[in-house]
Design a protein around this motif. Structure first.
Motif, PDB file in Angstrom:
ATOM      1  N   THR A 205      47.488  37.830  46.411  1.00  0.00           N
ATOM      2  CA  THR A 205      47.167  37.073  47.626  1.00  0.00           C
ATOM      3  C   THR A 205      45.805  36.393  47.525  1.00  0.00           C
ATOM      4  OG1 THR A 205      46.937  37.180  50.041  1.00  0.00           O
ATOM      5  CG2 THR A 205      46.159  39.087  48.795  1.00  0.00           C
ATOM      6  N   HIS A 206      45.630  35.395  48.337  1.00  0.00           N
ATOM      7  CA  HIS A 206      44.319  34.745  48.445  1.00  0.00           C
ATOM      8  C   HIS A 206      43.550  35.256  49.650  1.00  0.00           C
ATOM      9  CE1 HIS A 206      44.619  31.872  45.215  1.00  0.00           C
ATOM     10  NE2 HIS A 206      45.826  31.513  45.615  1.00  0.00           N
ATOM     11  N   TYR A 207      44.239  35.970  50.546  1.00  0.00           N
ATOM     12  CA  TYR A 207      43.602  36.300  51.815  1.00  0.00           C
ATOM     13  C   TYR A 207      43.516  37.781  52.072  1.00  0.00           C
ATOM     14  CZ  TYR A 207      44.460  31.381  52.255  1.00  0.00           C
ATOM     15  OH  TYR A 207      44.484  30.046  52.002  1.00  0.00           O
ATOM     16  N   GLN A 208      42.306  38.217  52.348  1.00  0.00           N
ATOM     17  CA  GLN A 208      42.042  39.620  52.633  1.00  0.00           C
ATOM     18  C   GLN A 208      42.882  40.084  53.817  1.00  0.00           C
ATOM     19  OE1 GLN A 208      40.231  40.867  55.419  1.00  0.00           O
ATOM     20  NE2 GLN A 208      40.465  42.966  54.658  1.00  0.00           N
ATOM     21  N   ARG A 209      43.174  39.130  54.742  1.00  0.00           N
ATOM     22  CA  ARG A 209      43.883  39.481  55.970  1.00  0.00           C
ATOM     23  C   ARG A 209      45.186  40.247  55.716  1.00  0.00           C
ATOM     24  NH1 ARG A 209      46.058  34.544  59.281  1.00  0.00           N
ATOM     25  NH2 ARG A 209      47.470  34.730  57.526  1.00  0.00           N
ATOM     26  N   LEU A 210      45.937  39.814  54.688  1.00  0.00           N
ATOM     27  CA  LEU A 210      47.203  40.486  54.375  1.00  0.00           C
ATOM     28  C   LEU A 210      46.965  41.967  54.075  1.00  0.00           C
ATOM     29  CD1 LEU A 210      50.312  40.283  53.689  1.00  0.00           C
ATOM     30  CD2 LEU A 210      49.603  39.917  51.327  1.00  0.00           C
ATOM     31  N   LEU A 211      45.792  42.211  53.435  1.00  0.00           N
ATOM     32  CA  LEU A 211      45.513  43.583  52.992  1.00  0.00           C
ATOM     33  C   LEU A 211      45.101  44.493  54.149  1.00  0.00           C
ATOM     34  CD1 LEU A 211      43.745  42.727  49.621  1.00  0.00           C
ATOM     35  CD2 LEU A 211      46.190  43.033  50.100  1.00  0.00           C
ATOM     36  N   ASN A 212      44.872  43.896  55.327  1.00  0.00           N
ATOM     37  CA  ASN A 212      44.707  44.724  56.524  1.00  0.00           C
ATOM     38  C   ASN A 212      46.035  45.339  56.931  1.00  0.00           C
ATOM     39  OD1 ASN A 212      42.010  44.154  56.751  1.00  0.00           O
ATOM     40  ND2 ASN A 212      42.330  42.408  58.150  1.00  0.00           N
ATOM     41  N   TYR A 213      47.102  44.629  56.606  1.00  0.00           N
ATOM     42  CA  TYR A 213      48.431  45.123  56.979  1.00  0.00           C
ATOM     43  C   TYR A 213      49.068  45.926  55.856  1.00  0.00           C
ATOM     44  CZ  TYR A 213      47.879  41.848  60.822  1.00  0.00           C
ATOM     45  OH  TYR A 213      47.410  41.195  61.926  1.00  0.00           O
ATOM     46  N   ILE A 214      48.974  45.386  54.628  1.00  0.00           N
ATOM     47  CA  ILE A 214      49.461  46.144  53.468  1.00  0.00           C
ATOM     48  C   ILE A 214      48.215  46.678  52.766  1.00  0.00           C
ATOM     49  CG2 ILE A 214      50.817  46.051  51.341  1.00  0.00           C
ATOM     50  CD1 ILE A 214      52.101  43.462  52.370  1.00  0.00           C
ATOM     51  N   VAL A 215      47.834  47.881  53.118  1.00  0.00           N
ATOM     52  CA  VAL A 215      46.558  48.394  52.592  1.00  0.00           C
ATOM     53  C   VAL A 215      46.752  48.883  51.163  1.00  0.00           C
ATOM     54  CG1 VAL A 215      44.691  50.045  52.939  1.00  0.00           C
ATOM     55  CG2 VAL A 215      45.885  49.049  54.917  1.00  0.00           C
ATOM     56  N   PRO A 216      46.037  48.256  50.208  1.00  0.00           N
ATOM     57  CA  PRO A 216      46.244  48.592  48.798  1.00  0.00           C
ATOM     58  C   PRO A 216      45.436  49.824  48.364  1.00  0.00           C
ATOM     59  CG  PRO A 216      44.664  46.810  48.991  1.00  0.00           C
ATOM     60  CD  PRO A 216      45.035  47.193  50.405  1.00  0.00           C
ATOM     61  N   ASP A 217      45.891  50.451  47.301  1.00  0.00           N
ATOM     62  CA  ASP A 217      45.113  51.543  46.717  1.00  0.00           C
ATOM     63  C   ASP A 217      44.010  50.986  45.819  1.00  0.00           C
ATOM     64  OD1 ASP A 217      46.873  53.683  47.736  1.00  0.00           O
ATOM     65  OD2 ASP A 217      48.350  52.730  46.416  1.00  0.00           O
ATOM     66  N   PHE A 218      44.320  49.859  45.193  1.00  0.00           N
ATOM     67  CA  PHE A 218      43.332  49.223  44.301  1.00  0.00           C
ATOM     68  C   PHE A 218      43.341  47.720  44.513  1.00  0.00           C
ATOM     69  CE2 PHE A 218      44.983  52.982  42.221  1.00  0.00           C
ATOM     70  CZ  PHE A 218      43.818  53.659  41.869  1.00  0.00           C
ATOM     71  N   VAL A 219      42.160  47.113  44.311  1.00  0.00           N
ATOM     72  CA  VAL A 219      42.063  45.654  44.348  1.00  0.00           C
ATOM     73  C   VAL A 219      41.454  45.204  43.021  1.00  0.00           C
ATOM     74  CG1 VAL A 219      40.941  43.686  45.461  1.00  0.00           C
ATOM     75  CG2 VAL A 219      41.828  45.563  46.855  1.00  0.00           C
ATOM     76  N   HIS A 220      42.071  44.146  42.422  1.00  0.00           N
ATOM     77  CA  HIS A 220      41.540  43.624  41.160  1.00  0.00           C
ATOM     78  C   HIS A 220      41.196  42.152  41.319  1.00  0.00           C
ATOM     79  CE1 HIS A 220      43.287  47.242  39.362  1.00  0.00           C
ATOM     80  NE2 HIS A 220      44.386  46.949  40.058  1.00  0.00           N
ATOM     81  N   VAL A 221      40.112  41.765  40.680  1.00  0.00           N
ATOM     82  CA  VAL A 221      39.776  40.348  40.639  1.00  0.00           C
ATOM     83  C   VAL A 221      40.303  39.798  39.309  1.00  0.00           C
ATOM     84  CG1 VAL A 221      37.937  38.626  40.677  1.00  0.00           C
ATOM     85  CG2 VAL A 221      37.711  40.740  42.010  1.00  0.00           C
ATOM     86  N   PHE A 222      41.119  38.753  39.424  1.00  0.00           N
ATOM     87  CA  PHE A 222      41.764  38.166  38.249  1.00  0.00           C
ATOM     88  C   PHE A 222      41.167  36.778  38.061  1.00  0.00           C
ATOM     89  CE2 PHE A 222      46.360  37.219  36.540  1.00  0.00           C
ATOM     90  CZ  PHE A 222      45.817  36.681  35.396  1.00  0.00           C
ATOM     91  N   ALA A 223      40.526  36.573  36.928  1.00  0.00           N
ATOM     92  CA  ALA A 223      39.980  35.246  36.663  1.00  0.00           C
ATOM     93  C   ALA A 223      40.134  34.927  35.192  1.00  0.00           C
ATOM     94  CB  ALA A 223      38.511  35.188  37.066  1.00  0.00           C
ATOM     95  N   ASP A 224      40.443  33.702  34.915  1.00  0.00           N
ATOM     96  CA  ASP A 224      40.573  33.217  33.548  1.00  0.00           C
ATOM     97  C   ASP A 224      41.421  34.130  32.665  1.00  0.00           C
ATOM     98  OD1 ASP A 224      40.203  31.327  31.621  1.00  0.00           O
ATOM     99  OD2 ASP A 224      38.357  32.242  30.845  1.00  0.00           O
ATOM    100  N   GLY A 225      42.559  34.532  33.172  1.00  0.00           N
ATOM    101  CA  GLY A 225      43.538  35.219  32.320  1.00  0.00           C
ATOM    102  C   GLY A 225      43.382  36.717  32.186  1.00  0.00           C
ATOM    103  N   LYS A 226      42.416  37.276  32.885  1.00  0.00           N
ATOM    104  CA  LYS A 226      42.334  38.751  32.819  1.00  0.00           C
ATOM    105  C   LYS A 226      41.649  39.319  34.053  1.00  0.00           C
ATOM    106  CE  LYS A 226      38.391  38.395  29.615  1.00  0.00           C
ATOM    107  NZ  LYS A 226      38.576  36.972  29.291  1.00  0.00           N
ATOM    108  N   ILE A 227      41.658  40.668  34.132  1.00  0.00           N
ATOM    109  CA  ILE A 227      40.990  41.313  35.259  1.00  0.00           C
ATOM    110  C   ILE A 227      39.497  41.416  34.945  1.00  0.00           C
ATOM    111  CG2 ILE A 227      40.727  43.520  36.467  1.00  0.00           C
ATOM    112  CD1 ILE A 227      43.770  43.805  36.292  1.00  0.00           C
ATOM    113  N   LYS A 229      37.216  42.495  37.487  1.00  0.00           N
ATOM    114  CA  LYS A 229      36.625  43.597  38.250  1.00  0.00           C
ATOM    115  C   LYS A 229      37.718  44.323  39.027  1.00  0.00           C
ATOM    116  CE  LYS A 229      32.982  44.714  41.579  1.00  0.00           C
ATOM    117  NZ  LYS A 229      32.258  45.753  40.805  1.00  0.00           N
ATOM    118  N   SER A 230      37.552  45.635  39.146  1.00  0.00           N
ATOM    119  CA  SER A 230      38.503  46.422  39.933  1.00  0.00           C
ATOM    120  C   SER A 230      37.751  47.291  40.928  1.00  0.00           C
ATOM    121  CB  SER A 230      39.340  47.324  39.026  1.00  0.00           C
ATOM    122  OG  SER A 230      40.080  46.534  38.127  1.00  0.00           O
ATOM    123  N   GLY A 231      38.394  47.562  42.036  1.00  0.00           N
ATOM    124  CA  GLY A 231      37.760  48.418  43.032  1.00  0.00           C
ATOM    125  C   GLY A 231      38.781  48.894  44.034  1.00  0.00           C
ATOM    126  N   ASN A 232      38.303  49.405  45.188  1.00  0.00           N
ATOM    127  CA  ASN A 232      39.244  49.809  46.230  1.00  0.00           C
ATOM    128  C   ASN A 232      39.370  48.683  47.251  1.00  0.00           C
ATOM    129  OD1 ASN A 232      36.985  49.890  47.813  1.00  0.00           O
ATOM    130  ND2 ASN A 232      36.871  52.137  47.888  1.00  0.00           N
TER     131      ASN A 232
END
Ligand SMILES: Nc1ncnc2c1ncn2[C@@H]1O[C@H](COP(=O)(O)OP(=O)(O)OP(=O)(O)O)[C@@H](O)[C@H]1O
Ligand SMILES: [Mg+2]
Lengths: 252, 420
Positions: A205-227, A229-232
């Motif tokens: 997703t592009h929007y944090q808002r969705l993650l208020n409803y579908i709360v993820p266990d992990f969030v990853h930043v994907f840029a230029d073909g790979k991850i 950064k990862s976090g909660n």
């Protein structure tokens, strides 16, 4: 907790252009991971590569799904093994009724799992029940797949497909794009209903808002073909605030 | 040049046909044969035969046969209908179910009833004289029908002409001559098929005259043996306030050619020619249609869609002719096709020949392939590739089938596609 999906150092190219450049990610059963990243980073490419779409050349890396080599399976084998991709741009198919399509689809998967195929009557019962939960009216199911559906309707129908097929791993590529506020809640509700300690999700997703409803266990930043950064779930809030600049350097 | 068995062996062939000792029949056959010799087979430069080389007609060395086969397999189209059953081109009375409110006379009835005027009329029309294969058909005249639907007859069930082939290496000719009087409504269905891999040559000629204010649906299912030759010629005349709808499902044959010529001779008519083809193996399919508008205020539509797989070849030639003074005619023509293999070929030639100035005519043609994205989408939901392709082909063809106005018959054709 056992591993469901293990992507290791995946490199993939399309038309001689490298898009995935060493992508690695491990998802355990029952986990929901979110991926966020700038336009063109390769998020949809990743989802297509996992679903088996032709036209991508895997130059190195491995993907294991339930311990098996996912990359050697055909598109339909992957789906039958439990991979589901809710597409960013669902495809219109004139002349094929949504209900017919879904019946073939469900029965192909059930057959593979050694379950009895559903006859039309039983199938329609299941379909009607799930459709009404997602606020999809009966007329739409009779119409050809996605033809003339609004952007939001397409996303609802992708969610409907997922709730009927009950995959063990679902990739949701921008399931929230084009949804109004109420529809977002409905779709997120449909997704959450499916979450359990066995089923895993990859939410793009592009929007944090969705993650208020579908709360993820992990969030990853994907840029230029790979991850990069990862976090909660707090990482999504941080991204919303600061943008991607900090994670992908001087490009922004 | 004309030294094949159909020509050189004519005298011998004729002997094996029924009614050879009947004077009138012999005369009709002989005259037609003489005319045929004078005209010869269709010429290489004949525009109508542009994509189907007529050479095969000269090379075929089949014979006629007096053997009557007892084998019969029910048609694939499952419909509740009256039946006119032919096996190897021979009419089988005991298998047929004939409606009682329609006058139906087999050639045997006509010949035995000494109805010489009628016999001459149906075997020797101007149309027959203008076409080499129709002349050949008359030269070998043996089986067929005269059907007369009297004024204001509404038939409760379709008439299904069932043409099953069982015997190898034979040449047969069938003729249907159908009159539909004012105010009648009738559904005609034809099935031409075989379940054996045998070679034979089916040369059928159909003439349909539709009077005023009538409605005729004429549907055909062609699934001849993969080694068979199927050359059918249809001539239809439509008078005022009538509508005629033709549908062809073209599947089988080694060479299968269906030519339809429609003459519109009255105002306020509606003409639809619909066709779909699904070709596999080495089938060569030729659909040639021509609609001639001689009178104003009419609409005609031609919609043809098909798929060509393996090493097949599909041809569609469609022409709309509008005569001088035939104002307010709308003539639309569309041919869409999918190539399912690199070795298949599709030729298309849409044509308009318009001599009136207040008309609305259009034509279009496209050749494409199955859509990758659609295939991926179906397969990504667990549907195997073969079924996914089949679903997309069915969906593609559905655009033609959904134009058929008889819903029950449409369903029967749809089930045949699904069973495939
Ligand atoms: N078939 C293709 N040929 C050439 N380039 C392609 C092809 N498919 C994708 N790309 C390129 O690959 C890159 C990644 O595309 P992708 O759709 O995966 O990005 P994304 O992260 O999903 O972006 P968005 O957030 O806009 O959906 C883009 O630069 C795109 O132009
Ligand atoms: Mg994308």
């Amino acid at each position: 907790m056992s591993v469901l999906l293990e992507i290791d150092n995946l490199h993939a190219r399309v038309d001689n252009k490298e898009i995935l450049k060493g992508f690695s990610l491990t998802i355990n059963e029952g986990e929901t991971h979110a991926i966020m990243g700038p336009n063109g980073a390769g998020k949809s490419t990743l989802s297509y590569v996992l679903a088996g779409r032709e036209g991508y050349e895997i130059t190195s890396g491995t993907v294991k799904f339930k311990g098996k080599n996912l990359l050697s399976m055909s598109i339909e084998e992957r789906a039958r093994e439990g991979v589901f991709l809710a597409m960013q741009y669902p495809v219109e198919i004139p002349g094929v009724a949504t209900s017919t399509f879904l019946k073939h689809s469900l029965n192909s998967i059930r057959k593979h799992q050694g379950l009895e195929e559903l006859d039309t009557m039983n199938f329609i019962k299941v379909l009607k029940q799930k459709a009404s939960e997602l606020g999809i009216n009966q007329d739409m199911i009779k119409r050809p797949i996605n033809v003339g559906f609004s952007g939001g309707e397409k996303k609802r129908v992708e969610t409907l497909q997922m709730s009927i097929l009950e995959p063990s791993f679902a990739i949701l590529d921008e399931a929230d794009s084009g949804l109004d506020i109420d529809a977002l809640k409905v779709v997120a509700g449909g997704v959450n209903k499916l979450r359990n300690d066995k089923r895993s999700m990859l939410v793009i997703t592009h929007y944090q808002r969705l993650l208020n409803y579908i709360v993820p266990d992990f969030v990853h930043v994907f840029a230029d073909g790979k991850i990069v950064k990862s976090g909660n779930k707090d990482l999504a809030l941080e991204l919303e605030e600061k943008g991607y600049g900090e994670f992908i350097g001087n490009k922004y | 040049m004309l030294n094949n068995n159909l020509v050189k062996g004519y005298k011998d062939n004729i002997k094996s046909l029924s009614f050879s000792d009947n004077e009138l029949v012999s005369k009709i056959r002989k005259n037609a044969f003489t005319d045929f010799i004078n005209s010869g087979f269709p010429k290489a430069y004949d525009e109508n035969w542009r994509y189907t080389k007529q050479k095969f007609l000269k090379e075929i060395n089949f014979k006629t046969s007096n053997h009557i086969s007892e084998n019969f397999i029910e048609p694939e189209l499952e419909i509740d209908a009256y039946h006119l059953v032919f096996i190897d081109g021979k009419f089988i009375t005991k298998k047929s179910i004939i409606p009682n409110n329609v006058e139906i006379k087999s050639f045997k009835n006509l010949i035995e009833g000494d109805d010489s005027n009628l016999l001459k009329k149906i075997t020797n029309s101007d149309f027959v004289k203008s076409s080499p294969l129709a002349l050949l058909n008359t030269a070998y005249l043996e089986n067929g029908f005269y059907i007369n639907v009297k004024k204001d007859t509404i038939l409760n069930k379709p008439i299904h002409i069932i043409n099953y082939s069982d015997t190898a290496d034979i040449f047969y000719n069938v003729k249907y001559y159908i009159n539909i009087e004012d105010g009648s409504k009738i559904d005609l269905v034809e099935s031409c098929y075989s379940f054996k891999n045998i070679s034979y040559f089916n040369n059928t000629v159909t003439e349909i005259n539709i009077a005023k204010n009538a409605i005729v649906n004429h549907y055909k299912y062609q699934n001849e043996s993969k080694s068979a030759y199927h050359v059918c010629l249809n001539k239809v005349t439509i008078d005022a306030d009538s509508s005629y709808e033709n549908f062809i499902m073209q599947k089988g044959g080694l060479i299968a050619r269906n030519e339809t010529v429609i003459d519109v001779i009255g105002e306020n008519t509606n003409t639809k020619t619909l066709a779909c083809y699904m070709l596999k193996g080495t089938t060569h399919s030729d659909l040639t249609t021509r609609v001639n508008h001689h009178t104003p205020n009419a609409s005609s539509e031609q919609t043809v869609k098909g798929v060509a797989d393996d090493e097949t070849k599909a041809i569609f030639q469609g022409k709309v002719y509008v005569a001088r003074g035939a104002q307010k005619v709308s003539g639309n023509q569309l041919h869409k096709s999918l190539l399912l293999s690199d070795k298949a070929e599709i030729d298309t030639k849409p044509e308009l020949e318009v001599y009136a100035d207040d008309v609305e005519c259009s034509h279009g043609a496209s050749i494409g392939e199955l859509d990758d994205k659609q295939l991926f989408y179906l397969r990504a939901r667990g549907i195997d590739e073969e079924l996914a392709r089949k679903m997309l082909v069915e969906a593609f063809l559905d655009e033609v089938l959904e134009k058929m106005s008889n819903e029950t018959l449409r369903q029967a054709f749809v089930s045949v596609i699904k069973r495939d």
